[in-house]
Design a protein around this motif. Sequence first.
Motif, PDB file in Angstrom:
ATOM      1  N   ALA A  25     -48.007  -4.686 141.289  1.00  0.00           N
ATOM      2  CA  ALA A  25     -49.482  -5.482 141.767  1.00  0.00           C
ATOM      3  C   ALA A  25     -49.225  -7.220 140.933  1.00  0.00           C
ATOM      4  O   ALA A  25     -48.549  -7.486 140.796  1.00  0.00           O
ATOM      5  N   ASN A  26     -49.395  -8.163 142.420  1.00  0.00           N
ATOM      6  CA  ASN A  26     -49.117  -9.399 142.354  1.00  0.00           C
ATOM      7  C   ASN A  26     -50.352 -10.190 141.534  1.00  0.00           C
ATOM      8  O   ASN A  26     -50.527 -11.426 140.880  1.00  0.00           O
ATOM      9  N   ARG A  27     -51.523  -9.330 141.615  1.00  0.00           N
ATOM     10  CA  ARG A  27     -53.230 -10.297 140.897  1.00  0.00           C
ATOM     11  C   ARG A  27     -53.917  -9.152 140.246  1.00  0.00           C
ATOM     12  O   ARG A  27     -53.779  -7.828 140.599  1.00  0.00           O
ATOM     13  N   LEU A  28     -53.999  -9.137 138.776  1.00  0.00           N
ATOM     14  CA  LEU A  28     -54.889  -8.073 138.498  1.00  0.00           C
ATOM     15  C   LEU A  28     -56.747  -7.740 138.649  1.00  0.00           C
ATOM     16  O   LEU A  28     -57.121  -9.084 138.834  1.00  0.00           O
ATOM     17  N   SER A  29     -56.715  -7.253 138.494  1.00  0.00           N
ATOM     18  CA  SER A  29     -58.004  -6.921 139.185  1.00  0.00           C
ATOM     19  C   SER A  29     -58.628  -5.830 138.446  1.00  0.00           C
ATOM     20  O   SER A  29     -58.484  -4.818 138.659  1.00  0.00           O
ATOM     21  N   PRO A  30     -60.075  -5.897 137.410  1.00  0.00           N
ATOM     22  CA  PRO A  30     -60.136  -4.468 137.162  1.00  0.00           C
ATOM     23  C   PRO A  30     -60.847  -3.383 138.132  1.00  0.00           C
ATOM     24  O   PRO A  30     -60.448  -2.135 137.808  1.00  0.00           O
ATOM     25  N   ASP A  31     -60.714  -3.286 139.588  1.00  0.00           N
ATOM     26  CA  ASP A  31     -60.903  -1.949 140.226  1.00  0.00           C
ATOM     27  C   ASP A  31     -59.157  -1.593 140.296  1.00  0.00           C
ATOM     28  O   ASP A  31     -59.205  -0.160 140.772  1.00  0.00           O
ATOM     29  N   LEU A  32     -58.376  -2.949 140.981  1.00  0.00           N
ATOM     30  CA  LEU A  32     -56.911  -2.150 140.487  1.00  0.00           C
ATOM     31  C   LEU A  32     -56.549  -0.892 139.591  1.00  0.00           C
ATOM     32  O   LEU A  32     -55.665  -0.283 139.866  1.00  0.00           O
ATOM     33  N   ILE A  33     -56.816  -1.813 138.018  1.00  0.00           N
ATOM     34  CA  ILE A  33     -56.729  -1.118 137.145  1.00  0.00           C
ATOM     35  C   ILE A  33     -57.086  -0.081 136.986  1.00  0.00           C
ATOM     36  O   ILE A  33     -57.006   1.276 136.507  1.00  0.00           O
ATOM     37  N   ALA A  34     -59.252  -0.074 137.183  1.00  0.00           N
ATOM     38  CA  ALA A  34     -59.723   1.275 137.719  1.00  0.00           C
ATOM     39  C   ALA A  34     -58.727   2.960 138.382  1.00  0.00           C
ATOM     40  O   ALA A  34     -58.877   3.719 138.412  1.00  0.00           O
ATOM     41  N   ALA A  35     -58.306   2.172 139.524  1.00  0.00           N
ATOM     42  CA  ALA A  35     -58.227   2.836 140.525  1.00  0.00           C
ATOM     43  C   ALA A  35     -56.685   3.764 139.596  1.00  0.00           C
ATOM     44  O   ALA A  35     -56.415   4.702 140.610  1.00  0.00           O
ATOM     45  N   GLN A  36     -55.907   3.235 138.970  1.00  0.00           N
ATOM     46  CA  GLN A  36     -54.592   3.805 138.417  1.00  0.00           C
ATOM     47  C   GLN A  36     -55.138   4.794 137.536  1.00  0.00           C
ATOM     48  O   GLN A  36     -54.074   6.118 137.064  1.00  0.00           O
ATOM     49  N   GLY A  37     -56.249   4.434 136.740  1.00  0.00           N
ATOM     50  CA  GLY A  37     -56.446   5.431 135.402  1.00  0.00           C
ATOM     51  C   GLY A  37     -58.060   5.935 135.235  1.00  0.00           C
ATOM     52  O   GLY A  37     -57.661   6.811 134.883  1.00  0.00           O
ATOM     53  N   ALA A  38     -59.059   5.445 136.637  1.00  0.00           N
ATOM     54  CA  ALA A  38     -59.790   6.352 135.913  1.00  0.00           C
ATOM     55  C   ALA A  38     -60.361   6.958 137.259  1.00  0.00           C
ATOM     56  O   ALA A  38     -60.315   7.058 138.403  1.00  0.00           O
ATOM     57  N   PRO A  39     -60.676   8.465 137.294  1.00  0.00           N
ATOM     58  CA  PRO A  39     -61.220   9.413 138.157  1.00  0.00           C
ATOM     59  C   PRO A  39     -62.219   8.716 139.320  1.00  0.00           C
ATOM     60  O   PRO A  39     -61.929   9.327 140.775  1.00  0.00           O
ATOM     61  N   LEU A  40     -62.631   8.001 139.057  1.00  0.00           N
ATOM     62  CA  LEU A  40     -63.424   7.605 139.706  1.00  0.00           C
ATOM     63  C   LEU A  40     -63.622   6.251 141.055  1.00  0.00           C
ATOM     64  O   LEU A  40     -63.893   6.257 141.406  1.00  0.00           O
ATOM     65  N   GLY A  41     -62.164   5.416 140.363  1.00  0.00           N
ATOM     66  CA  GLY A  41     -61.473   5.009 141.538  1.00  0.00           C
ATOM     67  C   GLY A  41     -61.947   3.307 141.192  1.00  0.00           C
ATOM     68  O   GLY A  41     -61.756   2.890 142.565  1.00  0.00           O
ATOM     69  N   PHE A  42     -63.032   2.977 140.809  1.00  0.00           N
ATOM     70  CA  PHE A  42     -63.438   1.714 140.501  1.00  0.00           C
ATOM     71  C   PHE A  42     -63.857   1.797 138.900  1.00  0.00           C
ATOM     72  O   PHE A  42     -64.210   1.976 138.306  1.00  0.00           O
ATOM     73  N   ALA A  43     -63.946  -0.137 139.379  1.00  0.00           N
ATOM     74  CA  ALA A  43     -64.582  -0.808 137.862  1.00  0.00           C
ATOM     75  C   ALA A  43     -66.202  -0.193 137.223  1.00  0.00           C
ATOM     76  O   ALA A  43     -66.499  -0.550 138.695  1.00  0.00           O
ATOM     77  N   GLY A  44     -66.344  -0.339 136.366  1.00  0.00           N
ATOM     78  CA  GLY A  44     -68.401  -0.130 135.589  1.00  0.00           C
ATOM     79  C   GLY A  44     -68.294  -1.058 136.070  1.00  0.00           C
ATOM     80  O   GLY A  44     -67.695  -2.517 135.950  1.00  0.00           O
ATOM     81  N   GLN A  45     -69.329  -2.099 135.709  1.00  0.00           N
ATOM     82  CA  GLN A  45     -70.134  -3.739 136.001  1.00  0.00           C
ATOM     83  C   GLN A  45     -70.963  -3.383 133.954  1.00  0.00           C
ATOM     84  O   GLN A  45     -71.411  -2.424 133.596  1.00  0.00           O
ATOM     85  N   PRO A  46     -71.316  -4.368 133.728  1.00  0.00           N
ATOM     86  CA  PRO A  46     -71.538  -4.410 132.224  1.00  0.00           C
ATOM     87  C   PRO A  46     -73.164  -4.029 132.529  1.00  0.00           C
ATOM     88  O   PRO A  46     -72.983  -3.571 131.525  1.00  0.00           O
TER      89      PRO A  46
END
Length: 267
Positions: free
Chosen positions: A215-236
């Motif tokens: 990845a050229n730029r990190l984002s929480p959704d990018l990280i989550a897509a690689q490791g969280a089965p739900l495929g997206f980042a959570g919100q506060p």
Amino acid sequence: MRRLEGRVAIVTGAASGIGRATAAALAAEGAAVMATDIDVAGGEETHGLVRAAGGHAAFLAHDVTSEEQWIAVVTATVERFGGLDILVNNAGIATGMAVTDMPLEAWNRQLAVNLTGVFLGAKHAIPAIRKTGRGGAIINVSSVAGLEGAAGLAGYCAAKGGVRLFSKALAKECAAARDGIRVNSVHPGIIDTPIWSRIDEGGLGAEAFRASSGANRLSPDLIAAQGAPLGFAGQPEDIARGIVYLASDDSRYVTGSELVIDGGWTA
């Protein structure tokens, strides 16, 4: 239903992210909230947002590594709101680098903020909570990094793992004292908070992650897509709702537990 009507809470690290969402959520349920942070501008903004929404809140500048400041914050909260029922130890930092590259100061700072700050909060909040005679709740924000290791985050993992077991030990102490105080830890996964802008600036092992992910730029959704089965980042707010549950009587039989909110990351 306002589940926390008449309760008083302290929330550390309330200037943004999970802390801000938690302060707002507790206030929306009827609690009076003392929001604290070393970020005065952000903390004042949180205070204003909670008040604008009809909540009862105040803000204090607060370094959680200072025992003197903890004494002052607890004293001011009791004087301002008439007691204390809930402590949310949320303030935290992370420094990403290999152990062999990590200065001792960086290691010590992570332990001071993430673990010693939790200890100091509990030490000084518990007597105030006991004085009300109605029990209460301590919620310590750990991380999925307190449940499993992460390369480049050894200091953070050590501190957050410490928070997990400190919470369990303290839960047993309070239970033995029959003081009605429940103690639990919360373990967020990848949550969309301002910390990710700092990662893009080169913190938290950003270069190593970019190399491994392409990845050229990190984002929480990018990280989550690689490791969280739900495929997206959570919100506060996802974490704040869990904290409200642990602060309320809905969790009256829950203590010494760890609430994992991670989109399946640790599954």
